[in-house]
Enzyme design. Structure first.
Site, PDB file in Angstrom:
ATOM      1  N   ASP A 233     -16.341   4.193  -5.057  1.00 38.00           N
ATOM      2  CA  ASP A 233     -15.068   4.010  -5.745  1.00 38.00           C
ATOM      3  C   ASP A 233     -15.369   4.110  -7.246  1.00 38.00           C
ATOM      4  O   ASP A 233     -16.527   4.033  -7.671  1.00 38.00           O
ATOM      5  CB  ASP A 233     -14.425   2.656  -5.389  1.00 38.00           C
ATOM      6  CG  ASP A 233     -12.917   2.650  -5.698  1.00 38.00           C
ATOM      7  OD1 ASP A 233     -12.459   3.505  -6.492  1.00 38.00           O
ATOM      8  OD2 ASP A 233     -12.203   1.786  -5.162  1.00 38.00           O
TER       9      ASP A 233
HETATM   10  C1  BGC Z   1      -9.188   2.936  -6.606  1.00 40.42           C
HETATM   11  C2  BGC Z   1      -9.389   4.130  -5.697  1.00 40.42           C
HETATM   12  C3  BGC Z   1      -9.045   5.395  -6.432  1.00 40.42           C
HETATM   13  C4  BGC Z   1      -9.862   5.482  -7.703  1.00 40.42           C
HETATM   14  C5  BGC Z   1      -9.586   6.720  -8.516  1.00 40.42           C
HETATM   15  C6  BGC Z   1      -9.883   3.120  -7.920  1.00 40.42           C
HETATM   16  O1  BGC Z   1      -9.518   2.115  -8.796  1.00 40.42           O
HETATM   17  O2  BGC Z   1      -9.661   1.789  -5.958  1.00 40.42           O
HETATM   18  O3  BGC Z   1      -8.599   3.999  -4.538  1.00 40.42           O
HETATM   19  O4  BGC Z   1      -9.249   6.507  -5.609  1.00 40.42           O
HETATM   20  O5  BGC Z   1      -9.574   4.363  -8.504  1.00 40.42           O
HETATM   21  O6  BGC Z   1      -8.338   6.651  -9.113  1.00 40.42           O
END
Ligand code: BGC
Length: 737
Positions: A297
């Site tokens: 993530d």
């Molecule tokens: C989220 C993800 C997301 C990523 C990119 C993170 O804060 O948990 O689900 O894909 O950001 O935006």
């Protein structure tokens, strides 16, 4: 060449235009000029094919990856193992990449014909501020249809828009089991049951991937709260992890053939997800046999050597740990070249499998991808996902000519059509409930935003029916503080209900709320975050153009403490640790185990008609289950009859109760089927139960086991309405991984 990829729910075939001469095709405009070989036959084409043997489409993805890895330098391999930085205009006005828009980007390696990776968010439509896209209802709404074919189409629509935006990795779906009802990302998920979430995940992933891009199962794993999400440590025992939190992921791998996993921000039992050898090596690779790649993530990578050696394939969104630092770790012998090759293989195999090397991708981030058909589908999902929770004296459906007061900001000035965070979508428009009702009603329609309680009450008093719309703000990055409606909305509902006995409450929330006023109102409708067609869909439900058939995919509790995670130790945690002490008793399992009466149970939802489920038969009465992964073994049949006067659909639910010695919750969902019926019509329904439906995870043997003994099979229309019961005797205790 046209390749038929799949047949959609609507029966229409989906086709892709595959590029000719895959051997020399590079897909991105930026890459093409540097590497394209002139199309044609003869010596030059043969030479090109010999130089790039991995472009031979007749080889397996594994073989192609192997050939390509042999040709790659260490620098090239490492380039694939991290993002080149986020390229969102909002985050980085001076985007360093030649490509704008995507939240994650891996540049192409033109020397070898490796296409770039373009990663975009969006669980209810293309996210990251993309324009001209469709805002679908939140996944929790789609899941409330209990209709995997709807989720499959949801995946097709989302996946098609992503693909046409130039995205080749779609960061969706969110498949974590909802443990904490206040969880800020509840609306992104499918609900509280592992089996149910698995069915929905498989359907959506298949839809996304059929349209071209690689899907991403996120967020792996124990991502059940937003409070302290960058550091929180989920303390969970192995059996609970196996039985409650892993099954959606196992289904996503085994049946969904998902290409990527996103490891979560949180820790599991003291170790960050993205460097957790147990989660990544033991469970994901060895047990689930996942052969795609694990990306972190955004910002969830915490180390170079541990992450690389313990199973993280790709750091996102940049190269803090997997850029120069990783190269140095390889040169110093802390990470072996074989480990690097393994990571790159994990990335390349799904890229080959998904055809990213072989197929031209239409469009780019600026393409207009929304269509009238997608808008119609968005409305269909909202209608199919809206749950009728209460309908006293059959006030609904409305006749059409009554005067209506539309109250609450969510009804008019501030419709609530989507959740926040990386799920956010730039909606092309949102039809407010006031617009939708205004178009549909033949009576007088008034409205007030509810900021002035007296005004709202007086409009309610003057109208024949009052509809109050209430909303919550839900987003990643924060949990709701509690389950109460915020902003004085309970007081608004109470004031309106006191003024008009024909009050209906519509909840535009992403998860459960408390309803202190439930006995004072005539109707309650759970509409979730219902996308751009919000107002049209709710009008169709209120006026009966659509007969509601949705069911709750999570429990609505009676009170603040009447939830499975009521103690601080459980949520939001103490000293950075959240203790999963409820163990297997997640969602309805806890309500049943503790005899706690929910306000509205898991699986519950009303219709404008009535149904009877009868004639439960289970065969065979005795079964020998040879392994916990045996294919379907036990056949469950019932009959469903529409006993009312309108066409409608019912969801038959089958739960299994284990022998007491297994130590399982009272009963657990193991199968379901949605059946559409005309008035008076009866249909037989068959649900097959596989060996896993009867299995428990034995932590000593580290295996799924099926015990001998009598298992009860319960059938009905919610977790609390299971009038039919039969039993099956399981004869042989056997084991299997
Ligand atoms: C989220 C993800 C997301 C990523 C990119 C993170 O804060 O948990 O689900 O894909 O950001 O935006």
């Amino acid at each position: 060449m046209e390749i038929e990829i799949s047949v959609r729910r609507s029966g229409k075939a989906v086709v892709f235009l595959a590029g000719a001469l895959g051997a020399c095709l590079l897909l991105q405009p930026i890459a093409r000029s540097q590497s394209a070989t002139p199309a044609g036959h003869g010596a030059s084409a043969a030479k090109a094919a010999a130089a790039r043997p991995w472009m031979n489409k007749s080889l397996t993805p594994e073989r192609r990856a192997e050939l390509l890895i042999k040709a790659m330098t260490l620098d090239e391999k490492i380039t694939m193992m991290h993002g080149a930085g986020p390229c969102l205009e909002v985050w980085t006005p001076k985007c360093p990449m030649p490509i704008k828009g995507y939240v994650g980007y891996v540049p192409p390696i033109t020397r070898l014909g490796i296409p770039h990776l373009t990663l975009a968010d969006g669980r209810a439509g293309v996210g990251n501020n993309a324009k001209d896209v469709t805002l679908l209802p939140a996944p929790i709404a789609a899941a409330s249809s209990w209709d995997p074919s709807l989720l499959n189409e949801f995946g097709h629509v989302l996946g098609k828009e992503q693909w046409e935006k130039g995205t080749n990795v779609t960061l969706s779906p969110t498949i974590d089991v909802v443990r904490v009802p206040e969880w800020g990302r509840t609306f992104e998920s499918y609900g509280e049951d592992p089996y149910f979430n698995g069915r929905m995940a498989v359907a959506e992933i298949k839809g996304i991937q059929a349209e071209g891009s690689i899907a991403d199962a996120n967020m792996y794993v124990t991502m059940q709260q937003e409070s302290d999400r960058f550091h929180e440590d989920s303390v969970v025992d192995e059996r609970t992890l196996q039985e409650i939190y892993l099954p959606p992921y196992a289904a996503a791998v085994r049946e969904g053939h998902v290409g990527t996993f996103m490891c979560a921000y949180v820790k599991t039992n003291g170790v960050y997800s993205c460097e957790n050898a147990h989660l990544l090596h033991d469970l994901l690779r060895k047990q689930m046999k996942f052969d795609g790649w694990v990306m972190s993530d955004w910002g969830a990578t915490h180390s170079t050597v541990d992450s690389a050696n313990n199973g993280l394939d790709q750091e996102m969104p940049d190269s803090k740990f997997f850029g120069e630092a990783l190269k140095k770790a390889v040169e110093d012998g802390e990470v072996s070249k074989a480990v690097i090759d393994e990571h790159v293989r994990h990335i390349l195999v799904p890229m080959f499998r998904q055809g990213l090397f072989d197929r031209a991708q239409p469009g780019n981030w600026d393409s207009k991808v929304r269509t009238a058909a997608h808008a119609a589908f968005s409305r269909e999902v909202a209608e199919e996902g809206t749950v009728l929770l209460k309908n006293a004296a059959s006030l609904l459906p409305l006749k059409g000519d009554e005067s209506v007061a539309v109250l609450g900001a969510a009804g008019s000035t501030k419709p609530k059509a989507e959740g926040g965070g990386s799920s956010g979508v730039v909606a092309p428009y949102v039809i407010s409930p006031l617009d939708g009702i205004g178009k549909r009603s033949k009576g007088k329609v008034t409205s007030a935003d509810g900021s002035d309680l007296e005004k709202a009450a007086s409009l309610a008093r003057e109208a024949q029916v009052a509809v109050v719309f209430a909303r919550t703000e839900e987003t990643e990055g924060g949990d709701r503080p509690d389950l109460n409606l915020p902003d004085n909305q309970d007081a608004l509902i109470e004031a309106v209900a006191a003024a008009n006995k024909n009050t209906i409450v519509v909840l535009d929330t992403g998860g459960p709320v408390l309803m202190p006023w439930v006995n004072q109102v005539a109707g309650v409708i759970q509409a979730w975050y219902s996308g751009q067609e919000d107002g049209n869909a709710i009008a169709a439900i209120l006026y009966g153009d659509v007969n509601p058939s949705a069911k709750l995919p999570l429990t609505f509790p009676r009170g603040a403490t009447a939830i499975p995670t009521a103690s601080k130790e459980q949520w939001p945690g103490v000293d950075g640790k959240s203790h999963y002490t409820e163990k297997l008793e997640v969602g309805y399992r806890w309500y049943d185990a503790t005899n706690n009466e929910p306000l509205f149970p898991f699986g519950f939802g009303l219709s404008y008609t009535t149904f009877r489920v009868s004639h439960l038969e289970v065969s065979p009465a005795k079964v020998a289950l040879r392994a916990s992964t045996d294919p379907a073994k036990v056949k469950v049949t019932v009959r469903v009859t529409n006993t009312g006067k309108r066409a409608g659909a019912e969801v038959v639910q089958v739960y299994v109760a284990h022998p007491a010695a297994d130590g399982e919750p009272p009963h657990q969902l193991r199968g379901f089927a949605r059946v559409a019926l005309k008035p008076g019509e009866t249909k037989p329904v068959t649900i097959m139960l596989d060996a896993r439906s009867f299995a428990t995870f034995d932590t000593q043997a580290e295996q799924w086991q099926v015990s001998e003994g009598n298992f009860e099979i319960l059938a009905g229309t919610s977790s609390r309405d299971l009038p039919l019961q039969a039993s099956v005797a399981v004869e042989h205790k056997t084991t299997s991984k």
